[in-house]
Write a protein that holds these residues in place. Structure first.
Motif, short mmCIF file in Angstrom:
data_model
loop_
_atom_site.label_atom_id
_atom_site.label_comp_id
_atom_site.label_asym_id
_atom_site.label_seq_id
_atom_site.Cartn_x
_atom_site.Cartn_y
_atom_site.Cartn_z
N GLY A 237 71.53 94.24 15.02
CA GLY A 237 72.43 93.27 15.61
C GLY A 237 73.56 92.85 14.71
N GLY A 238 74.34 91.90 15.22
CA GLY A 238 75.48 91.42 14.47
C GLY A 238 75.82 89.99 14.80
N ARG A 239 76.74 89.44 14.03
CA ARG A 239 77.13 88.05 14.15
C ARG A 239 78.60 87.97 14.54
NH1 ARG A 239 72.86 85.39 11.99
NH2 ARG A 239 71.36 86.84 11.12
N GLY A 240 78.84 87.26 15.64
CA GLY A 240 80.20 87.11 16.14
C GLY A 240 80.88 85.93 15.49
N PHE A 241 82.20 86.07 15.30
CA PHE A 241 82.97 84.98 14.72
C PHE A 241 84.40 85.06 15.23
CE2 PHE A 241 83.21 88.63 11.96
CZ PHE A 241 84.54 88.68 11.53
N CYS A 242 85.11 83.96 15.14
CA CYS A 242 86.52 83.92 15.53
C CYS A 242 87.34 84.63 14.47
CB CYS A 242 86.99 82.48 15.68
SG CYS A 242 88.77 82.33 15.95
N GLY A 243 88.20 85.55 14.89
CA GLY A 243 89.05 86.28 13.96
C GLY A 243 90.16 85.43 13.37
N THR A 244 90.37 84.23 13.91
CA THR A 244 91.40 83.34 13.39
C THR A 244 90.82 82.29 12.44
OG1 THR A 244 92.72 83.63 15.41
CG2 THR A 244 93.25 81.72 14.03
N CYS A 245 89.85 81.51 12.91
CA CYS A 245 89.33 80.40 12.09
C CYS A 245 87.97 80.70 11.46
CB CYS A 245 89.25 79.11 12.89
SG CYS A 245 88.00 79.09 14.20
N GLY A 246 87.30 81.75 11.89
CA GLY A 246 86.00 82.12 11.31
C GLY A 246 84.80 81.42 11.90
N SER A 247 84.98 80.58 12.91
CA SER A 247 83.85 79.87 13.52
C SER A 247 82.76 80.84 13.96
CB SER A 247 84.29 79.08 14.75
OG SER A 247 85.12 78.00 14.40
N THR A 248 81.52 80.45 13.76
CA THR A 248 80.38 81.23 14.23
C THR A 248 80.34 81.17 15.75
OG1 THR A 248 79.13 80.76 12.23
CG2 THR A 248 77.86 81.43 14.17
N LEU A 249 80.25 82.34 16.40
CA LEU A 249 80.24 82.41 17.86
C LEU A 249 78.88 82.80 18.42
CD1 LEU A 249 83.63 84.30 18.39
CD2 LEU A 249 83.21 81.81 18.49
N TRP A 250 78.22 83.80 17.82
CA TRP A 250 76.95 84.27 18.37
C TRP A 250 76.19 85.12 17.36
CZ3 TRP A 250 81.47 86.62 20.53
CH2 TRP A 250 81.68 87.95 20.14
N TYR A 251 74.92 85.33 17.72
CA TYR A 251 74.13 86.41 17.14
C TYR A 251 73.84 87.34 18.30
CZ TYR A 251 70.66 89.37 15.16
OH TYR A 251 70.01 90.49 14.74
N GLY A 252 74.15 88.62 18.15
CA GLY A 252 73.99 89.56 19.25
C GLY A 252 73.06 90.71 18.90
N PHE A 253 72.39 91.22 19.92
CA PHE A 253 71.49 92.37 19.77
C PHE A 253 72.19 93.63 20.25
CE2 PHE A 253 68.57 88.78 20.10
CZ PHE A 253 67.72 89.03 19.02
N ASP A 254 72.14 94.69 19.43
CA ASP A 254 72.78 95.95 19.79
C ASP A 254 72.10 96.60 21.00
OD1 ASP A 254 74.46 95.67 17.60
OD2 ASP A 254 73.32 97.04 16.33
N GLU A 255 70.78 96.52 21.06
CA GLU A 255 70.01 97.24 22.07
C GLU A 255 70.45 96.90 23.49
OE1 GLU A 255 65.43 97.49 23.68
OE2 GLU A 255 65.76 97.11 21.55
#
Length: 142
Positions: free
Chosen positions: A66-84
């Motif tokens: 998986g991976g961790r989503g973030f805003c490309g502008t301010c860096g805020s944490t958006l999500w933890y996502g599962f690849d599967e």
């Protein structure tokens, strides 16, 4: 009955909508979540396939699954996502009043630092219990 909630990152560049029917908060104390957020990662359970993200979101592949989503502008944490399955556990902080959710479970509770503790009557899962819940079974493993 489900309701749609809306949220955004700190700078407002990323907008997120999702549907919830019984908003539940989850807290994760794993090493990666604490390193990423400087505390537990609080996520809000949403209905599958209801998440819509607009704006400059990016994802960092933080593990094999998986991976961790973030805003490309301010860096805020958006999500933890599962690849599967492509599912995303959205950061509760994106939504006013954490989307109206109540804390229901802590993952990796035995890794919670001694400096804080989450109050209330909710499920606390150890590392062993959490891994058993999320790790693929031997039949599913590559």
């Amino acid at each position: 009955m489900s309701e749609e909630i809306s949220g955004q990152c700190l700078c407002g560049a990323v907008q997120i909508t999702a549907k919830v029917d019984n908003p539940r908060l989850r807290a994760c104390h794993c090493d990666m979540c604490r390193q990423h957020t400087s505390g537990p990662f609080f996520s809000l359970e949403t209905l599958p396939d209801s998440v819509v993200v607009t704006g400059p979101s990016r994802q960092f592949k933080s593990s094999d699954w998986g991976g961790r989503g973030f805003c490309g502008t301010c860096g805020s944490t958006l999500w933890y996502g599962f690849d599967e399955d492509g599912s995303r556990n959205l950061s509760a902080g994106l939504f006013p009043n954490a989307g109206g959710g109540r804390l229901k479970v802590e993952f990796f509770s035995d890794k919670c630092p001694q400096g804080y503790a989450l109050a209330g009557d909710h499920r606390r899962m150890t590392t062993e219990e959490t891994i058993a819940m999320f790790a693929p079974s031997e039949e599913q493993a590559p």
